[in-house]
Design a protein around this motif. Structure first.
Motif, PDB file in Angstrom:
ATOM      1  N   THR A  12      93.214   5.552  58.326  1.00 45.41           N
ATOM      2  CA  THR A  12      92.983   5.884  59.726  1.00 45.41           C
ATOM      3  C   THR A  12      91.499   5.812  60.055  1.00 45.41           C
ATOM      4  OG1 THR A  12      94.907   7.294  59.590  1.00 45.41           O
ATOM      5  CG2 THR A  12      93.503   7.577  61.505  1.00 45.41           C
ATOM      6  N   ALA A  13      90.663   6.209  59.101  1.00 42.31           N
ATOM      7  CA  ALA A  13      89.218   6.103  59.328  1.00 42.31           C
ATOM      8  C   ALA A  13      88.838   4.651  59.609  1.00 42.31           C
ATOM      9  CB  ALA A  13      88.459   6.642  58.112  1.00 42.31           C
ATOM     10  N   ALA A  14      89.432   3.725  58.862  1.00 41.77           N
ATOM     11  CA  ALA A  14      89.134   2.310  59.096  1.00 41.77           C
ATOM     12  C   ALA A  14      89.602   1.887  60.486  1.00 41.77           C
ATOM     13  CB  ALA A  14      89.813   1.453  58.025  1.00 41.77           C
ATOM     14  N   LEU A  15      90.744   2.435  60.909  1.00 46.95           N
ATOM     15  CA  LEU A  15      91.265   2.096  62.244  1.00 46.95           C
ATOM     16  C   LEU A  15      90.384   2.657  63.354  1.00 46.95           C
ATOM     17  CD1 LEU A  15      95.134   2.553  61.866  1.00 46.95           C
ATOM     18  CD2 LEU A  15      93.853   0.431  62.040  1.00 46.95           C
ATOM     19  N   MET A  16      89.538   3.623  63.024  1.00 43.20           N
ATOM     20  CA  MET A  16      88.608   4.168  64.011  1.00 43.20           C
ATOM     21  C   MET A  16      87.332   3.332  64.072  1.00 43.20           C
ATOM     22  SD  MET A  16      90.141   6.773  65.205  1.00 43.20           S
ATOM     23  CE  MET A  16      91.710   6.020  64.854  1.00 43.20           C
ATOM     24  N   GLY A  17      87.252   2.322  63.230  1.00 43.50           N
ATOM     25  CA  GLY A  17      86.053   1.493  63.233  1.00 43.50           C
ATOM     26  C   GLY A  17      85.020   1.949  62.229  1.00 43.50           C
ATOM     27  N   ILE A  18      85.431   2.812  61.279  1.00 43.30           N
ATOM     28  CA  ILE A  18      84.497   3.258  60.250  1.00 43.30           C
ATOM     29  C   ILE A  18      84.520   2.271  59.084  1.00 43.30           C
ATOM     30  CG2 ILE A  18      83.993   5.093  58.582  1.00 43.30           C
ATOM     31  CD1 ILE A  18      85.352   7.014  60.581  1.00 43.30           C
ATOM     32  N   ASP A  19      83.354   1.867  58.642  1.00 37.89           N
ATOM     33  CA  ASP A  19      83.244   1.004  57.476  1.00 37.89           C
ATOM     34  C   ASP A  19      83.437   1.891  56.238  1.00 37.89           C
ATOM     35  OD1 ASP A  19      82.565  -0.623  55.426  1.00 37.89           O
ATOM     36  OD2 ASP A  19      80.528  -1.032  56.104  1.00 37.89           O
ATOM     37  N   VAL A  20      84.667   1.914  55.717  1.00 35.56           N
ATOM     38  CA  VAL A  20      85.006   2.875  54.669  1.00 35.56           C
ATOM     39  C   VAL A  20      84.154   2.656  53.414  1.00 35.56           C
ATOM     40  CG1 VAL A  20      86.846   3.696  53.143  1.00 35.56           C
ATOM     41  CG2 VAL A  20      87.340   3.241  55.533  1.00 35.56           C
ATOM     42  N   THR A  75      91.240 -13.361  61.398  1.00 41.89           N
ATOM     43  CA  THR A  75      92.172 -13.232  60.275  1.00 41.89           C
ATOM     44  C   THR A  75      91.526 -12.519  59.085  1.00 41.89           C
ATOM     45  OG1 THR A  75      92.869 -15.418  60.980  1.00 41.89           O
ATOM     46  CG2 THR A  75      93.941 -14.528  59.023  1.00 41.89           C
ATOM     47  N   GLU A  76      90.278 -12.860  58.812  1.00 44.83           N
ATOM     48  CA  GLU A  76      89.626 -12.308  57.614  1.00 44.83           C
ATOM     49  C   GLU A  76      88.649 -11.191  57.947  1.00 44.83           C
ATOM     50  OE1 GLU A  76      89.020 -15.312  54.583  1.00 44.83           O
ATOM     51  OE2 GLU A  76      91.160 -15.027  55.009  1.00 44.83           O
ATOM     52  N   THR A  77      88.579 -10.834  59.225  1.00 44.52           N
ATOM     53  CA  THR A  77      87.620  -9.812  59.640  1.00 44.52           C
ATOM     54  C   THR A  77      88.033  -8.452  59.097  1.00 44.52           C
ATOM     55  OG1 THR A  77      87.350 -11.100  61.643  1.00 44.52           O
ATOM     56  CG2 THR A  77      86.423  -8.896  61.666  1.00 44.52           C
ATOM     57  N   ARG A  78      87.022  -7.653  58.728  1.00 46.97           N
ATOM     58  CA  ARG A  78      87.339  -6.344  58.149  1.00 46.97           C
ATOM     59  C   ARG A  78      87.737  -5.356  59.247  1.00 46.97           C
ATOM     60  NH1 ARG A  78      82.587  -4.612  54.807  1.00 46.97           N
ATOM     61  NH2 ARG A  78      83.978  -2.956  54.158  1.00 46.97           N
ATOM     62  N   PRO A  79      88.549  -4.336  58.847  1.00 46.95           N
ATOM     63  CA  PRO A  79      89.150  -3.450  59.852  1.00 46.95           C
ATOM     64  C   PRO A  79      88.140  -2.862  60.845  1.00 46.95           C
ATOM     65  CG  PRO A  79      90.031  -2.963  57.687  1.00 46.95           C
ATOM     66  CD  PRO A  79      88.999  -4.017  57.494  1.00 46.95           C
ATOM     67  N   HIS A  80      86.984  -2.392  60.342  1.00 41.63           N
ATOM     68  CA  HIS A  80      86.082  -1.714  61.280  1.00 41.63           C
ATOM     69  C   HIS A  80      85.454  -2.686  62.262  1.00 41.63           C
ATOM     70  CE1 HIS A  80      83.301  -2.785  57.989  1.00 41.63           C
ATOM     71  NE2 HIS A  80      82.369  -2.838  58.924  1.00 41.63           N
ATOM     72  N   GLU A  81      85.330  -3.951  61.851  1.00 41.17           N
ATOM     73  CA  GLU A  81      84.773  -4.951  62.773  1.00 41.17           C
ATOM     74  C   GLU A  81      85.806  -5.360  63.830  1.00 41.17           C
ATOM     75  OE1 GLU A  81      81.659  -6.846  59.528  1.00 41.17           O
ATOM     76  OE2 GLU A  81      83.656  -7.689  59.775  1.00 41.17           O
ATOM     77  N   ILE A  82      87.073  -5.303  63.440  1.00 43.02           N
ATOM     78  CA  ILE A  82      88.129  -5.609  64.408  1.00 43.02           C
ATOM     79  C   ILE A  82      88.136  -4.558  65.522  1.00 43.02           C
ATOM     80  CG2 ILE A  82      90.638  -5.683  64.680  1.00 43.02           C
ATOM     81  CD1 ILE A  82      90.719  -7.179  61.988  1.00 43.02           C
ATOM     82  N   VAL A  83      87.905  -3.298  65.133  1.00 44.73           N
ATOM     83  CA  VAL A  83      87.819  -2.240  66.146  1.00 44.73           C
ATOM     84  C   VAL A  83      86.662  -2.537  67.101  1.00 44.73           C
ATOM     85  CG1 VAL A  83      87.438   0.218  66.537  1.00 44.73           C
ATOM     86  CG2 VAL A  83      88.827  -0.533  64.606  1.00 44.73           C
ATOM     87  N   GLU A  84      85.537  -2.980  66.532  1.00 43.99           N
ATOM     88  CA  GLU A  84      84.389  -3.297  67.378  1.00 43.99           C
ATOM     89  C   GLU A  84      84.693  -4.443  68.337  1.00 43.99           C
ATOM     90  OE1 GLU A  84      80.856  -3.827  64.959  1.00 43.99           O
ATOM     91  OE2 GLU A  84      81.214  -1.859  64.061  1.00 43.99           O
ATOM     92  N   LYS A  85      85.569  -5.355  67.917  1.00 40.39           N
ATOM     93  CA  LYS A  85      85.903  -6.472  68.792  1.00 40.39           C
ATOM     94  C   LYS A  85      86.853  -6.064  69.914  1.00 40.39           C
ATOM     95  CE  LYS A  85      85.256 -10.122  65.342  1.00 40.39           C
ATOM     96  NZ  LYS A  85      83.941 -10.534  65.837  1.00 40.39           N
ATOM     97  N   GLY A  86      87.434  -4.859  69.807  1.00 37.62           N
ATOM     98  CA  GLY A  86      88.242  -4.378  70.929  1.00 37.62           C
ATOM     99  C   GLY A  86      89.717  -4.199  70.673  1.00 37.62           C
ATOM    100  N   ILE A  87      90.143  -4.145  69.404  1.00 34.18           N
ATOM    101  CA  ILE A  87      91.546  -3.846  69.104  1.00 34.18           C
ATOM    102  C   ILE A  87      91.595  -2.484  68.419  1.00 34.18           C
ATOM    103  CG2 ILE A  87      93.634  -4.553  67.883  1.00 34.18           C
ATOM    104  CD1 ILE A  87      92.637  -7.389  67.880  1.00 34.18           C
ATOM    105  N   THR A  88      92.296  -1.530  69.026  1.00 29.56           N
ATOM    106  CA  THR A  88      92.453  -0.257  68.322  1.00 29.56           C
ATOM    107  C   THR A  88      93.934   0.038  68.149  1.00 29.56           C
ATOM    108  OG1 THR A  88      92.411   1.096  70.314  1.00 29.56           O
ATOM    109  CG2 THR A  88      90.311   0.691  69.227  1.00 29.56           C
ATOM    110  N   GLN A  89      94.201   0.928  67.192  1.00 34.40           N
ATOM    111  CA  GLN A  89      95.586   1.217  66.862  1.00 34.40           C
ATOM    112  C   GLN A  89      95.829   2.716  66.823  1.00 34.40           C
ATOM    113  OE1 GLN A  89      98.501   0.999  63.098  1.00 34.40           O
ATOM    114  NE2 GLN A  89      97.202  -0.789  63.227  1.00 34.40           N
ATOM    115  N   ALA A  90      96.930   3.154  67.408  1.00 34.72           N
ATOM    116  CA  ALA A  90      97.416   4.517  67.189  1.00 34.72           C
ATOM    117  C   ALA A  90      98.501   4.379  66.134  1.00 34.72           C
ATOM    118  CB  ALA A  90      97.966   5.110  68.472  1.00 34.72           C
TER     119      ALA A  90
END
Lengths: 366, 237
Positions: free
Chosen positions: A248-256, B68-83
């Motif tokens: 979930t931290a990663a989904l918040m945009g945190i570089d784990v 496709t290969e972007t890391r999760p935190h960078e994807i959030v920065e690009k504007g996709i978030t997930q609940a």
């Protein structure tokens, strides 16, 4: 109407519990007897002795607390014990040593034959800590990258073994590079060891050393700074989020991975500071110097509740004081103080594996 | 060009082939829903888009960029978030801290404050519980927190994984009404749901996933009327 039979509740006989209670009763009984004997029968230790014990306990405890923070931070995030943390501290101690030696042999005032070390004592100490902490920070970060990161996702035992391996490697590397010679830490004159303020208690002199007060005060400052970082800053919040739930931290945009790296950096910096303090206060360092304090601080972290920051601080203090006063209270030789510390580890693991402050953590984690 | 284009992705868990050539598209301003049974690969699709379980093959294009290969935190920065599924609020962090975590990638203090006010307006309950640890909230409140947290990043695309899971019917209605409202105010939504009835009735388009493959797609109305969907996911009626 038929009454519904209430099921008979039979208490299961728990052998383990009985053993626990027996040990506890015997130990507490012995403790009470010893305190009575000390106070009424023997009276070998006067108030001056107890003051001396308490002071050295607080100093030792504060250093344990600083080292224990390093264990508990890493455990909180990766659920692994970084057994090489004592060696990180040792590297910091060496870095500080070489810095002070260099400053001590750099003559800035040839006429008076005065070295930089004593011409600028405060700056010298700051430099020693800066170099020591930087070295340990770098070592901590590299340790994580080399010994732990490739094992992320492996069963928990695997990184633990890697940590023990890293610990042995670092001890031997230090022995090879620095030679096994014991080295005297070179303090500036204002922090000469075994000098300090003299307090007269019970018509006897008790020396409260400058190095001791320095160590204690600096430790408390470090603990406050660290606690503030973790509780108040953006980075601290990210650390707590990663500790709780990496995905979930990663989904918040945190570089784990970045947060894990920084955790090792902070933990290393604390270890490095502890190493320099150890050198300044105790005076002697060698390649093995981090091992026992490392184990003690690990004990302190477990005692306080591993993964819990205030717990590590409290555990360190308690362990320091128990270690300093324990031999006198129990009436055993002072050389056995290590036995007391590790007995505490065993007792905590038997009676309260979650540690003093651990319960809150486990409840909230649900 | 669609906002999100997923081309033929294949995702594996070890040797388990979880997604077998999944392709979906989400246009700006739409609600797109992904329905399917347990283990069909719905959550995996979202996690692959988020970068948590990267695709081994295929391509994910967001706003024309390959992520496709972007890391999760960078994807959030690009504007996709997930609940995420199961809400996964930070139990030990307060409600406010949870929301602040959602805005982790943002630096604009004023903007964050605005988003916070906006989230509190949508979910007034969260404001009441601001300083309570997230773990002490009820299931419905946790879902609100999870959605609010995802909104704090001001996403261009919001991924919602089973927002109705474990909620009382009345709360399910409330959550879905909120999702529609969010969409009307301009948030594009990709919604994963087991509750196909409600999900299909609010979406523009939908896809049906079965054992890692898209077996059917169409508008919400078309899918609601489809015999196979009715039999398999809406209960025979």
């Amino acid at each position: 109407m038929e009454k519904t039979a209430s099921p008979k509740v039979r208490m299961p006989i728990n052998t383990y519990k009985i053993v626990q209670v027996t040990i506890a009763v015997l130990f507490i009984g012995y403790l009470i007897w010893r305190i009575y004997a000390l106070a009424v029968i023997e009276q070998v230790y006067g108030a001056d002795s107890w003051l001396r014990f308490a002071v050295s306990g607080l100093i030792l405890g504060s250093v344990y607390a600083v080292i224990a923070i390093g264990y508990t931070l890493v455990y909180g995030i990766l659920f692994m014990i970084n057994f090489a943390h004592g060696e990180i501290m040792m590297l910091g101690a060496y870095a500080g040593y070489f810095t002070l030696e260099a400053l001590g042999s750099w003559i800035v005032d040839p006429a008076a034959g005065q070295a930089f070390l004593n011409a600028n004592p405060v700056l010298s100490i700051v430099l020693a800590f800066a170099v020591g902490m930087t070295t340990s920070t770098i070592a901590g970060v590299f340790l994580e990258k080399i010994a732990y990161r490739p094992l992320r996702g492996a069963p928990r035992l695997v990184p633990l073994i890697s940590a023990i391996g890293a610990s042995i490697f670092l001890q031997n590397a230090a022995q090879l590079i620095f030679s096994p010679r014991r080295r005297d830490y070179l303090n500036p004159d204002i922090l000469t060891r075994n000098t300090g303020w003299t307090v007269v208690v019970n018509s006897k002199d008790v020396v409260i050393t400058y190095t001791g007060v320095f160590t204690f005060v600096l430790s408390i400052i470090l603990l406050i700074v660290l606690y503030t970082i973790v509780q108040r800053t953006r980075m601290g919040r990210a650390m707590r989020a990663v500790a709780e739930d990496k995905k979930t931290a990663a989904l918040m945009g945190i570089d784990v991975d970045g947060v894990i790296s920084r955790t090792f950096a902070i933990s290393g910096a604390m270890g490095g500071a502890a190493g320099v303090m150890w050198g300044i206060h105790n005076g002697i360092i060698y390649h093995y110097v981090g091992f026992i304090p490392g184990l003690k601080a690990f004990t302190a972290a477990v005692l306080g509740g591993i993964g819990n920051l205030p717990g590590a601080m409290l555990g360190g203090m308690v362990l320091g004081i128990v270690e300093a006063t324990g031999p006198a209270i129990l009436g055993i030789p002072f050389q056995l103080k290590d036995v007391i510390a590790f007995s505490i580890l065993v007792l905590v693991l038997i009676f309260r594996p979650s540690g003093i402050l651990g319960e809150v953590l486990t409840e909230e984690k649900v | 060009m669609a906002l999100l284009e997923v081309h033929n992705i294949n995702t594996f868990y070890g040797n388990i082939h979880a997604l077998r050539g999944v392709s979906i598209e989400v246009e700006e301003g739409e609600i797109v829903t992904l329905i399917g049974g347990n283990g069909a690969g719905k959550s995996t699709t979202l996690n692959t888009i988020s970068g948590i379980t990267p695709a081994r093959e295929g391509q994910i294009i967001f706003e024309g960029q390959d992520i496709t290969e972007t890391r999760p935190h960078e994807i959030v920065e690009k504007g996709i978030t997930q609940a995420p599924e199961g809400r996964r609020v930070f139990a030990r962090l307060t409600v406010r801290e949870n929301l602040d975590m959602g805005a982790y990638t943002r630096r604009d203090r004023d903007g964050i404050k605005e988003s916070l006010d906006a989230v509190y307006e949508i979910f007034p309950r969260l404001k009441e519980r601001e300083s309570q640890p997230g773990g002490t909230l009820s299931g419905g409140e946790q879902q609100m927190l999870a959605i609010g947290r995802a909104l704090m990043a001001q996403p261009r695309l919001l991924l919602l994984d089973e927002p109705s899971m474990g909620l009382a019917p009345i709360l399910v209605q409330e959550i879905f009404a909120t999702i529609e409202r969010l969409n009307e105010t301009g948030t594009t939504i990709l919604l994963v749901e087991q509750n196909a009835q409600v999900a299909l009735s609010i979406c523009n388009r939908g896809y049906v996933l079965q054992t890692g493959e898209i077996v059917l797609s169409g508008t919400g109305g078309e899918l609601l009327a489809n015999k196979m969907v009715r039999d398999a996911y809406l209960g025979a009626s």
